[in-house]
Design an enzyme around this catalytic site. Structure first.
Site, PDB file in Angstrom:
ATOM      1  N   SER A   1      31.661  11.575 -29.218  1.00 28.55           N
ATOM      2  CA  SER A   1      31.041  11.639 -27.905  1.00 28.55           C
ATOM      3  C   SER A   1      32.033  12.089 -26.827  1.00 28.55           C
ATOM      4  O   SER A   1      32.564  13.194 -26.885  1.00 28.55           O
ATOM      5  CB  SER A   1      30.414  10.279 -27.575  1.00 28.55           C
ATOM      6  OG  SER A   1      29.560  10.388 -26.465  1.00 28.55           O
TER       7      SER A   1
ATOM      8  N   LYS B   1      29.005  14.203 -32.283  1.00 24.47           N
ATOM      9  CA  LYS B   1      27.888  13.792 -31.424  1.00 24.47           C
ATOM     10  C   LYS B   1      27.903  14.680 -30.181  1.00 24.47           C
ATOM     11  O   LYS B   1      28.635  14.452 -29.244  1.00 24.47           O
ATOM     12  CB  LYS B   1      28.003  12.320 -31.033  1.00 24.47           C
ATOM     13  CG  LYS B   1      26.836  11.833 -30.174  1.00 24.47           C
ATOM     14  CD  LYS B   1      26.998  10.363 -29.823  1.00 24.47           C
ATOM     15  CE  LYS B   1      25.827   9.872 -28.988  1.00 24.47           C
ATOM     16  NZ  LYS B   1      25.795  10.496 -27.644  1.00 24.47           N
TER      17      LYS B   1
END
Length: 548
Positions: free
Chosen positions: A450, A475
């Site tokens: 992320s 991600k």
């Protein structure tokens, strides 16, 4: 004056006056039906009953009007030639012409008569009737749609609030192929929303149609817990979990992305890449990551039982026994930064010194903590920096951007994209830079996810740092959190991102420049030893670490 209705299919009208007899052909023309026309015609005009001598037995195209005469929903159609009006049901004669009608109406009728023969040839009666029927159906249908069928309750309004939030923010405007407006109407009619729990269930069912594991509904307590996770501390076992990138039949469950250094799970030996198969004897095969996170958190001092797949063997780790302190839930500090100076053995007092910074999460303190660590290390005359992002599962997107600005003097940090392409660009002009000149190496692994992937991608694509390790988690979606009026919330996928080189890393990850030795440690003390001891199996040369 006398009037006679002709018996031919196209009836004629003969009017006998004192000096002459004039024959007229009655035009079979249909006017549009309207009550206003009806009221204007019947009031000033004398109705003369039809002669009983009409034995034609034939019926013109206008006979259908006679059948509707008893239904006053439709007014009588009007025919006109010269200054005479003929009603098919009865013969109407006005000797004084149109003097009693409004000027606007007279003008309209004159134009109608002029073009009546053309109209009759070009537009069949059936077409006119079809158009009128269609317009009536549309009008009635529109009235039904506009009319509310029920009053909205407080529960309906909460559902609509959630629906509007997703409608405005969600990245995929096809909504996974569903008609979002139709779903709203169907849900309001068919889904039970008599209690708050039923409303929550309806919202979750609606979100499930998106087939997006990262867009989810959060009850008030879960929403509060999520917000606390981006702050300074959290009560739990110190695990960050996600969905396995390559799930197989032999290992269904949730993957450990990272463990908090010094936390219960870390002390128990759980590490990045392990698979959680069960939580308190409940299988995680079909369990959402947020449901699992809720189960892992709990009151300080309480225990939880996990079944963890580590490598090719299954280990049963019990956190129920209060004597296993390392495995009990506790308040896990989320101080995101640890730093250390690694002094190399060669060179005496002038030996190179490397500043090691371990960044474990992107909470609200992250960028400030990194800035403080750099300034403290500089006071000890470090010559280069190592930024360790291994097992950093992300956190607040803005903190990832701010930390990139610390290392970059200029350049794009990340592109934010939606279904139409690039929507926004985050870049830096150097106004927030702290360390743009010293050599920098970045360590990543499959637990790097992320916001930490945004940072790693920005530093790599801008040629600011070399990346070492293994491909990151992958991600590439961004979620925003929205609070609803009752204290619950929604985490909604609002965008995807691309690195400065326009690489979409979703399910792919950021690819490092160089691998690390398989035995390379994750703690700061062992890291320094690997740099200082050429005989160590984890040894990596300083020149290799900072080469470009």
């Amino acid at each position: 004056m006398e009037a006679v209705v002709g018996s031919s299919p196209s009836p004629s009208l003969t009017i006998t006056r004192r000096n002459s007899t004039i024959a007229f052909k009655v035009l079979s023309w249909n006017s549009l039906y309207s009550r206003s026309n009806n009221s204007r015609v019947y009031h000033p005009i004398l109705r003369l009953k039809r002669s009983g001598n009409d034995n034609s037995g034939s019926c013109s195209s206008l006979c259908y009007i006679e059948q509707m005469f008893s239904n006053r929903t439709f007014s009588q159609p009007i025919w006109r030639h010269s200054k005479i009006f003929i009603d098919k049901q009865s013969l109407l004669v006005v000797q004084n012409g149109l003097t009693s009608l409004p000027r606007k109406f007279k003008t309209s009728l004159h134009k109608t008569v002029k073009h009546s023969e053309i109209f009759k040839c070009l537009v069949p009666d059936i077409f006119v009737r079809s158009c009128i029927g269609l317009m009536l159906v549309m009008a009635v249908n529109g009235a039904v749609v506009k009319a509310p069928s029920f009053a909205l309750t407080e529960e309906n309004l909460l559902f609509l609030e959630a629906w509007r939030t997703i409608d405005r923010a969600y990245i995929d405007k096809t909504f996974n192929g569903h008609s979002w407006f139709r779903y709203r109407e169907d849900a309001l009619r068919n889904e039970p929303m008599n209690t708050r729990q039923e409303t929550y269930a309806a919202i979750k069912k609606m979100i499930a149609t998106l087939d997006d594991p990262f867009t989810r509904f959060l009850e008030p307590e879960k929403f509060k817990s999520l917000r606390s996770g981006t702050q300074s501390a959290l009560t739990g076992v110190g695990l960050s979990i996600g969905y396995p990138a390559g799930k197989n039949d032999s290992a269904p469950g949730l993957v450990v992305i990272s463990t908090s250094p010094g936390g219960p799970a870390n002390r128990a030996g759980i590490s990045s890449g392990d698979i959680i198969l069960q939580i308190d004897n409940t299988s995680t095969e079909n369990m959402g990551i947020y449901d699992a996170a809720e189960r892992l958190q709990g009151p300080e001092g309480s225990g939880v039982e996990l079944t963890v797949l580590h490598g090719s063997e299954t280990s049963h780790l019990s956190l129920m026994c209060v004597h296993l302190v390392e495995l009990l839930r506790e308040r896990v500090s989320l101080n995101p930064v640890k730093s250390r100076i690694c002094k190399l053995p060669t060179g005496g007092d002038d030996a190179p010194q490397i500043g090691y910074i371990k960044l474990s999460s992107f909470n609200q303190n992250a960028s400030g903590a990194v800035r403080e660590a750099i300034e403290a290390l500089r006071k000890s005359n470090v010559n280069a920096f190592v930024l360790d992002l291994r097992d950093n599962s992300g956190g607040l997107f803005p903190e990832g951007v701010e930390i990139a600005k610390i290392w970059l003097d200029k350049g794009v940090i990340v592109y934010i994209c939606d279904s139409r392409g690039v929507r926004d660009i985050f870049d830096t002009d150097g106004s927030n830079v702290v360390a743009a000149s010293e050599p920098l190496a970045v360590l990543v692994n499959k637990g790097t996810a992320s916001a930490s992937e945004i940072l790693a991608g920005a530093l790599k694509d801008n040629k600011r740092a070399q990346l070492f390790g293994e491909p990151t988690y992958g991600k590439g979606k961004i979620q925003s959190v929205f609070q609803l009026s009752d204290g619950s919330g929604l985490a909604v996928t609002v965008a995807r991102y691309e690195t400065p080189a326009h690489n979409d890393i979703d399910k792919v990850g950021v690819i490092p420049d160089h691998p690390l030795p398989a035995s390379f440690p994750k703690d700061d003390l062992s890291f320094c030893n690997c740099l200082q001891n050429p005989a160590a199996t984890c040894h990596i040369d300083r020149i290799e670490l900072f080469s470009k």
